[in-house]
Design an enzyme around this catalytic site. Structure first.
Site, mmCIF file in Angstrom:
data_model
loop_
_atom_site.group_PDB
_atom_site.id
_atom_site.type_symbol
_atom_site.label_atom_id
_atom_site.label_comp_id
_atom_site.label_asym_id
_atom_site.label_seq_id
_atom_site.Cartn_x
_atom_site.Cartn_y
_atom_site.Cartn_z
ATOM 1 N N LYS A 121 0.858 -1.181 0.000
ATOM 2 C CA LYS A 121 0.000 0.000 0.000
ATOM 3 C C LYS A 121 0.894 1.230 0.000
ATOM 4 O O LYS A 121 1.742 1.393 0.867
ATOM 5 C CB LYS A 121 -0.893 -0.010 1.241
ATOM 6 C CG LYS A 121 -1.770 1.226 1.349
ATOM 7 C CD LYS A 121 -2.752 1.102 2.480
ATOM 8 C CE LYS A 121 -3.581 2.362 2.619
ATOM 9 N NZ LYS A 121 -4.539 2.267 3.706
ATOM 10 N N LYS A 154 -2.295 -1.453 -3.788
ATOM 11 C CA LYS A 154 -3.154 -0.269 -3.706
ATOM 12 C C LYS A 154 -2.311 0.983 -3.790
ATOM 13 O O LYS A 154 -1.280 1.029 -3.113
ATOM 14 C CB LYS A 154 -3.874 -0.330 -2.362
ATOM 15 C CG LYS A 154 -4.812 0.785 -2.082
ATOM 16 C CD LYS A 154 -5.363 0.634 -0.697
ATOM 17 C CE LYS A 154 -6.155 1.869 -0.377
ATOM 18 N NZ LYS A 154 -6.468 1.976 1.003
HETATM 19 C C1 PBG Z 1 -7.040 3.487 5.612
HETATM 20 C C2 PBG Z 1 -7.548 3.229 4.254
HETATM 21 C C3 PBG Z 1 -7.440 4.143 3.213
HETATM 22 C C4 PBG Z 1 -8.090 3.565 2.129
HETATM 23 C C5 PBG Z 1 -8.550 2.301 2.501
HETATM 24 N N1 PBG Z 1 -8.192 2.097 3.839
HETATM 25 C C6 PBG Z 1 -6.900 5.525 3.195
HETATM 26 C C7 PBG Z 1 -5.582 5.826 3.729
HETATM 27 O O1 PBG Z 1 -4.712 4.962 3.856
HETATM 28 O O2 PBG Z 1 -5.391 6.990 4.065
HETATM 29 C C8 PBG Z 1 -8.230 4.255 0.813
HETATM 30 C C9 PBG Z 1 -9.270 3.740 -0.094
HETATM 31 C C10 PBG Z 1 -9.613 4.660 -1.203
HETATM 32 O O3 PBG Z 1 -8.987 5.716 -1.434
HETATM 33 O O4 PBG Z 1 -10.586 4.337 -1.908
HETATM 34 N N2 PBG Z 1 -6.575 2.505 6.381
#
Ligand code: PBG
Length: 332
Positions: free
Chosen positions: A201, A255
């Site tokens: 991520k 992601k």
């Molecule tokens: C946070 C989380 C995020 C997303 C999913 N879980 C945002 C972040 O890490 O700040 C983002 C999902 C999206 O942008 O659609 N744990």
């Protein structure tokens, strides 16, 4: 790969001439079974509040969540991924709302399991939707503390699993949390609860509309670069995935999606493990904004982006387009 023959004996356009040959030679296919639909939850009753930065996306109250997800069930979408919206005034330093058995996630999981026993429920494991500072973990001297966070996430994952969440999805990027969560689940006899790790991520600008959707926009202090990955790195993503699989992850995720197709491709190739990709909020909103201006065709842009994930090697896609794409696939 070696192809004998050259033009004019070989004409690549022959197989493209008719729809039926195009269908025969298609190398990849997107099906409804590839789709996971993210759902935003909100307190209150009878609520379906639009998320301004995500046209077509709503936050739904628990009393309406089963009805909302019925569309996914009818279309054959295998699973939904739940995220709670928490206004800043309901948050605290340690994100204690995450450990409340009556929180939105747990109540929604119970409601969905009762209404749709065959629908997979994925629950996000991270503290960012509960902390007043918007970070995914707890702060110690201004730094997101790894082990203290992991310990809370273990309790959060057990709580969610006991409420009916089938797949816990740690999105926090702490080190070692997959192994700790697996051990915590097993210690409670929750041996069937799956773990979908947000393994690779990235610290991405494409999450901005999501932070609106969950109420973190004003809250987040600083950025997440001390735990989420640097967009410059590829090999590091493979090490993250290797570690999470070794610790017991059943599925891994990359992601964001479209800007990271190289990562999806390498992860699937190198490990052959169930590989998922999250087409994140910013990717969705970019397409929708262009559609609203008449600059892109909704269905074509949506399907082309989703097919790109399949081509890169993803087994499935978390997408805010899931229901729209499933409808299109079903209609023909
Ligand atoms: C946070 C989380 C995020 C997303 C999913 N879980 C945002 C972040 O890490 O700040 C983002 C999902 C999206 O942008 O659609 N744990």
């Amino acid at each position: 790969m070696h192809f004998a023959g050259a033009f004019p004996a070989t004409r690549m356009r022959r197989n493209r001439r008719d729809a039926w040959t195009r269908a025969l030679v298609a190398e990849n296919a997107l099906t409804v079974a590839d789709l996971i639909w993210p759902i935003f939850l909100t307190e209150g009753e009878n609520r379906q509040d639009p998320v301004p930065s995500m046209p077509g996306v709503i936050r739904v109250s628990v009393d309406r969540v089963a009805e909302h997800c019925a569309q996914a069930v009818e279309l054959g979408i295998p699973a939904v991924a739940l995220f709670p919206y928490t206004p800043v005034e309901k948050r605290d330093e340690e994100g204690t709302g995450a450990l409340d058995p009556e929180n939105l996630m747990c109540r929604a999981a119970r409601a969905l399991k009762a209404a749709h026993p065959g629908l997979g429920i994925i629950g996000d494991v991270a503290l960012d939707t509960h902390t007043v500072h918007g970070h995914d973990g707890v702060l110690r001297d201004g730094y997101v503390h790894n082990e203290d966070t992991a310990e809370i996430l273990c309790r959060m994952a057990v709580l969610m699993a006991e409420a009916g969440v089938d797949v816990v999805a740690p999105s926090d990027m702490m080190d070692g949390r997959i192994g700790s969560i697996r051990a915590a689940l097993d210690a409670r006899g929750l041996i069937h609860t799956r773990i979908m790790s947000y393994a690779a991520k990235y610290a991405s600008g494409f999450y901005a509309p999501f932070r609106d959707a969950v109420g973190s926009t004003g809250a987040l202090r600083g950025d997440k670069k001390t735990y989420q990955m640097d967009p410059a790195n590829t090999d590091e993503a493979l090490r993250e995935v290797a570690l999470d699989l070794a610790e017991g992850a059943d599925m891994v995720m990359v992601k964001p999606g479209l800007p990271y197709l190289d990562i999806v491709h390498r992860v699937r190739r190198e490990f052959g493990a169930p590989t998922f990709v999250y087409q994140v909020s910013g990717e969705y909103s970019m397409i929708m904004a262009a559609v609203e201006r008449g600059w892109l065709d909704h269905d074509r842009a949506m399907m082309e982006a989703l097919m790109a994930f399949k081509r890169a090697g993803a087994n499935g896609v978390l997408s805010y387009f899931a229901v729209a794409a499933a409808r299109l696939l079903r209609s023909g």
